[in-house]
Design an enzyme around this catalytic site. Structure first.
Site, mmCIF file in Angstrom:
data_model
loop_
_atom_site.group_PDB
_atom_site.id
_atom_site.type_symbol
_atom_site.label_atom_id
_atom_site.label_comp_id
_atom_site.label_asym_id
_atom_site.label_seq_id
_atom_site.Cartn_x
_atom_site.Cartn_y
_atom_site.Cartn_z
ATOM 1 N N GLU A 177 0.822 -1.215 0.000
ATOM 2 C CA GLU A 177 0.000 0.000 0.000
ATOM 3 C C GLU A 177 0.856 1.265 0.000
ATOM 4 O OE1 GLU A 177 -3.583 2.228 2.525
ATOM 5 O OE2 GLU A 177 -2.756 0.345 3.265
ATOM 6 N N LYS A 219 -2.388 -2.063 -3.280
ATOM 7 C CA LYS A 219 -3.447 -1.225 -2.699
ATOM 8 C C LYS A 219 -3.047 0.243 -2.864
ATOM 9 C CE LYS A 219 -6.138 -0.234 1.482
ATOM 10 N NZ LYS A 219 -6.571 -0.675 2.815
#
Length: 340
Positions: A177, A219
């Site tokens: 992420e 992500k």
């Protein structure tokens, strides 16, 4: 190393028309949200709120995986059933946030680097024994005057890659992420430039650390104008810019992209994801899914407010938001769904 289980987990996380529920808020973050609504900032209040989430009827219909926090993965329902078991019985794969937060980056004013690599191998082994099958690590990149710097981007990319390699070594599929923050008055074009550079740098480091791309999930942020930018592009322009950026920087070997919501309203996050799938789903190499936190949870939290009598209504709101995002994965979301 047997890589097939990693590939299987990554595929399962973004299978069908489902997505991920991020319920990995740290205790301080959870307490801040509770404080705004007058909910006691206690271990028991956090446990009760998380029980509300994991026991929501039908949640497994639209959620493939749930990202937990260290406190959460150790908690149980009132009757003593571990949350991990509740999730698995609902058909939801348990995962765990393993970074220890973003700290100020030395000699880089206004920039942060995420920490948590020390002792991570041992922590991953423990979480795996507790039932986690995937993990998550969040890096934060701010846009501002003279930032992000190359030093900040590279430090965070290296940490993400080392984390991902340790995850795969431990048999856990990593969610990577790198979040370019929405805060600020930067334009959509500036967000595009920074997001592309960040993603290129992250994947370079993932290659360097020998991370198997087929066994991970990306992500990222959507490509958005800053929250205080005078021009806020319409949904379709955000969808176009986001997919264009990802096509330039995210390898086709990655099975899925599960967007963070990053402070967007619940409705806008769904509408933007919907536009991406409606326009590009058949033309991109990866699944376009969601890994939302506030954009699924916030309406439920505002209904619950720590009151046992509000649990059922809060669960209905949570389920509705998850269903809206499931529809967005199919490119079939409409604002009319918000009222049903």
């Amino acid at each position: 190393m047997n890589t097939q289980p990693l590939i299987d987990t990554a595929k399962a996380l973004i299978a069908g028309d489902k997505g991920l529920l991020a319920m990995d808020e740290s205790n301080p973050t959870c307490n801040k949200r509770f404080a705004k609504l007058g909910v006691p900032q206690t271990v028991e209040a956090r446990r009760a709120y998380r029980e509300l989430i994991v026991t929501t009827p039908g949640l497994g219909e639209c959620i493939n995986g749930a990202i937990l926090y260290d406190e959460t993965i150790r908690q149980q329902k009132t009757d003593g059933t571990p949350f991990v078991k509740v999730l698995i019985e609902a058909g939801i794969i348990p995962g765990i946030k393993v970074d220890t937060g973003a700290k100020n980056l030395a000699w880089h004013p206004g920039e942060k680097v995420t920490e948590g690599l020390d002792g991570l191998r041992d922590r991953l082994a423990e979480y795996s024994q507790m039932g986690a099958r995937f993990a998550k690590w969040r890096a934060v990149i701010a846009i501002g005057d003279g930032i992000p710097s190359q030093g900040c981007i590279e430090a965070n990319a290296q940490a993400l890659a080392r984390y991902a390699a340790l995850c795969q070594e431990a048999g856990l599929a990593p969610i990577v992420e790198p979040e370019v923050l929405m805060d600020g008055e930067h334009t959509l074009e500036r967000c595009f430039e920074v997001t592309e550079e960040v993603l290129r740098t992250v994947f370079h480091q993932l290659y360097t650390q020998r991370v198997m791309l087929e066994g991970m999930i990306l992500k990222p942020n959507m490509v958005l104008p800053g929250l205080t930018c005078p021009r806020q592009e319409p949904v379709d322009e955000v969808a176009d810019a986001t997919v264009k950026c990802l096509l330039r920087a995210a390898p086709a070997a990655v099975p899925g992209i599960a967007f963070l919501s990053g402070g967007q309203s619940a409705e806008l996050a769904s509408a933007r994801l919907n536009a991406m799938n409606a326009r590009f789903r058949s033309r991109v190499p990866w699944a376009l899914a969601f890994s939302f936190s506030r954009a699924i949870q916030q309406p439920a939290l505002e209904i619950w407010k720590g009151q046992e009598a509000h649990v059922s209504a809060a669960q209905q709101a949570l389920y509705r938001r998850a269903k809206c995002n499931q529809a967005a994965r199919r490119g079939e979301y409409s604002t009319a769904m918000e009222r049903t």
